[in-house]
Design a protein around this motif. Structure first.
Motif, PDB file in Angstrom:
ATOM      1  N   LEU A 148     -40.331 -43.082  57.833  1.00 28.31           N
ATOM      2  CA  LEU A 148     -39.801 -42.390  56.665  1.00 28.31           C
ATOM      3  C   LEU A 148     -38.368 -42.002  57.002  1.00 28.31           C
ATOM      4  O   LEU A 148     -38.120 -41.447  58.072  1.00 28.31           O
ATOM      5  CB  LEU A 148     -40.615 -41.135  56.355  1.00 28.31           C
ATOM      6  N   ALA A 149     -37.432 -42.277  56.124  1.00 29.55           N
ATOM      7  CA  ALA A 149     -36.024 -41.996  56.412  1.00 29.55           C
ATOM      8  C   ALA A 149     -35.499 -40.885  55.514  1.00 29.55           C
ATOM      9  O   ALA A 149     -35.997 -40.676  54.405  1.00 29.55           O
ATOM     10  CB  ALA A 149     -35.185 -43.257  56.231  1.00 29.55           C
ATOM     11  N   VAL A 150     -34.501 -40.184  56.013  1.00 26.78           N
ATOM     12  CA  VAL A 150     -33.813 -39.144  55.240  1.00 26.78           C
ATOM     13  C   VAL A 150     -32.324 -39.456  55.196  1.00 26.78           C
ATOM     14  O   VAL A 150     -31.767 -40.083  56.107  1.00 26.78           O
ATOM     15  CB  VAL A 150     -34.056 -37.745  55.849  1.00 26.78           C
ATOM     16  N   LEU A 151     -31.680 -38.986  54.119  1.00 32.46           N
ATOM     17  CA  LEU A 151     -30.257 -39.267  53.906  1.00 32.46           C
ATOM     18  C   LEU A 151     -29.346 -38.236  54.560  1.00 32.46           C
ATOM     19  O   LEU A 151     -28.130 -38.371  54.490  1.00 32.46           O
ATOM     20  CB  LEU A 151     -29.961 -39.314  52.402  1.00 32.46           C
ATOM     21  N   SER A 152     -29.920 -37.230  55.202  1.00 30.41           N
ATOM     22  CA  SER A 152     -29.135 -36.113  55.725  1.00 30.41           C
ATOM     23  C   SER A 152     -28.234 -36.477  56.893  1.00 30.41           C
ATOM     24  O   SER A 152     -27.371 -35.689  57.272  1.00 30.41           O
ATOM     25  CB  SER A 152     -30.073 -34.969  56.128  1.00 30.41           C
ATOM     26  N   GLY A 153     -28.410 -37.669  57.459  1.00 29.66           N
ATOM     27  CA  GLY A 153     -27.517 -38.116  58.520  1.00 29.66           C
ATOM     28  C   GLY A 153     -26.316 -38.872  58.016  1.00 29.66           C
ATOM     29  O   GLY A 153     -25.417 -39.208  58.800  1.00 29.66           O
ATOM     30  N   GLY A 154     -26.282 -39.161  56.702  1.00 28.56           N
ATOM     31  CA  GLY A 154     -25.112 -39.810  56.123  1.00 28.56           C
ATOM     32  C   GLY A 154     -25.215 -41.307  55.948  1.00 28.56           C
ATOM     33  O   GLY A 154     -24.242 -41.949  55.551  1.00 28.56           O
ATOM     34  N   ILE A 155     -26.367 -41.912  56.223  1.00 34.22           N
ATOM     35  CA  ILE A 155     -26.568 -43.345  56.016  1.00 34.22           C
ATOM     36  C   ILE A 155     -27.199 -43.564  54.647  1.00 34.22           C
ATOM     37  O   ILE A 155     -28.068 -42.805  54.223  1.00 34.22           O
ATOM     38  CB  ILE A 155     -27.448 -43.945  57.128  1.00 34.22           C
ATOM     39  N   GLY A 156     -26.755 -44.617  53.956  1.00 35.66           N
ATOM     40  CA  GLY A 156     -27.166 -44.841  52.578  1.00 35.66           C
ATOM     41  C   GLY A 156     -28.615 -45.266  52.414  1.00 35.66           C
ATOM     42  O   GLY A 156     -29.223 -45.863  53.312  1.00 35.66           O
ATOM     43  N   ARG A 157     -29.147 -44.954  51.245  1.00 31.91           N
ATOM     44  CA  ARG A 157     -30.548 -45.253  50.931  1.00 31.91           C
ATOM     45  C   ARG A 157     -30.850 -46.744  51.055  1.00 31.91           C
ATOM     46  O   ARG A 157     -31.847 -47.137  51.684  1.00 31.91           O
ATOM     47  CB  ARG A 157     -30.857 -44.769  49.504  1.00 31.91           C
ATOM     48  N   ASP A 158     -30.009 -47.586  50.465  1.00 26.85           N
ATOM     49  CA  ASP A 158     -30.286 -49.023  50.486  1.00 26.85           C
ATOM     50  C   ASP A 158     -30.268 -49.571  51.904  1.00 26.85           C
ATOM     51  O   ASP A 158     -31.085 -50.436  52.260  1.00 26.85           O
ATOM     52  CB  ASP A 158     -29.263 -49.768  49.629  1.00 26.85           C
ATOM     53  N   GLU A 159     -29.344 -49.088  52.714  1.00 24.25           N
ATOM     54  CA  GLU A 159     -29.257 -49.569  54.088  1.00 24.25           C
ATOM     55  C   GLU A 159     -30.509 -49.191  54.888  1.00 24.25           C
ATOM     56  O   GLU A 159     -31.023 -49.992  55.674  1.00 24.25           O
ATOM     57  CB  GLU A 159     -28.007 -49.006  54.759  1.00 24.25           C
ATOM     58  N   LEU A 160     -30.992 -47.992  54.674  1.00 23.76           N
ATOM     59  CA  LEU A 160     -32.211 -47.562  55.365  1.00 23.76           C
ATOM     60  C   LEU A 160     -33.422 -48.364  54.891  1.00 23.76           C
ATOM     61  O   LEU A 160     -34.272 -48.758  55.694  1.00 23.76           O
ATOM     62  CB  LEU A 160     -32.430 -46.066  55.143  1.00 23.76           C
TER      63      LEU A 160
END
Length: 222
Positions: free
Chosen positions: A184-196
């Motif tokens: 499960l990924a979160v956006l709080s590190g600054g990486i984009g949703r699509d990339e994750l």
């Protein structure tokens, strides 16, 4: 098929503690001190790798590699000036406690060294919800290698199919996948949703607070 999770494994920097951009700035300073001009954006995209991999990915191959240790030590010293000011991301401690209250094993898997990890734990202030932890000193190879996730699994005492990993970078997603654990990924590190998502994350949330609000659904994501 993945079984019902019995453990959640958490990355810390950028996932539970708001530190990724502090790392980017202090790496930028360390590189500048060594005579290398590396754009901050490029550094940010490498945060989450082990330090040796990060340096190799950002500096020319024909550099004086004997200076790499000095650069890494400079980054450590510069970043250490922020240790007392580290802040948890919104909802981070409550998320850990919510997992614990559901009977899940909670294990932190950080790429930080022991001294830095101590300050990350202090910032989180959620020791009551953490069953076990692992950090860089416990493994030979850093993310995106699977070593850290594998050690976290051992400490959680569950097989890969009964765990979920939560992270914020492509390197987290890749390390989890190599260990056979869905991420499960979160956006709080600054990486984009699509990339994750493209890296293999099974779901992406705005941050720990968003994951907390949708935790029951997240635990059943296939």
């Amino acid at each position: 098929m993945r079984e019902t999770p019995r453990a959640l494994l958490f990355d810390v920097d950028g996932t539970l503690v708001d530190s990724n951009y502090l790392h980017a700035v202090t790496w930028w300073q360390a590189f500048r001190q060594a005579g290398h001009d590396v754009p901050t954006a490029a550094i940010h995209r490498s945060i989450g790798m082990g330090s040796s991999l990060l340096v190799n990915s950002l500096l020319p191959g024909d550099r004086d590699r004997d200076r790499d240790a000095v650069i890494k030590a400079s980054h450590t010293a510069l970043y250490a000036t922020y240790w007392s000011r580290l802040q948890p991301l919104e909802g981070a401690a409550d998320l850990l406690r919510a997992c614990k209250s559901r009977g899940l094993r909670v294990v932190l898997a950080s790429s930080a060294d022991e001294a830095e990890f101590t300050h990350l734990l202090r910032a989180l202030d959620a020791d009551d919800a953490i069953d076990a932890s692992t950090f860089s000193g416990d493994v030979e190879h850093a993310k995106p290698a699977p070593d850290l996730v594998q050690v976290a699994l051992e400490k959680a005492e569950v097989p890969p199919e009964q765990a979920l990993f939560v992270g914020d970078t492509v390197w987290d997603v890749q390390a989890a996948a190599r260990a056979g654990v869905p991420c499960l990924a979160v956006l709080s590190g600054g990486i984009g949703r699509d990339e994750l998502k493209d890296a293999g994350a099974i779901a992406v949330y705005d941050g720990p607070a968003d994951l907390l609000a949708r935790l029951d659904t997240a635990l059943n994501t296939r």
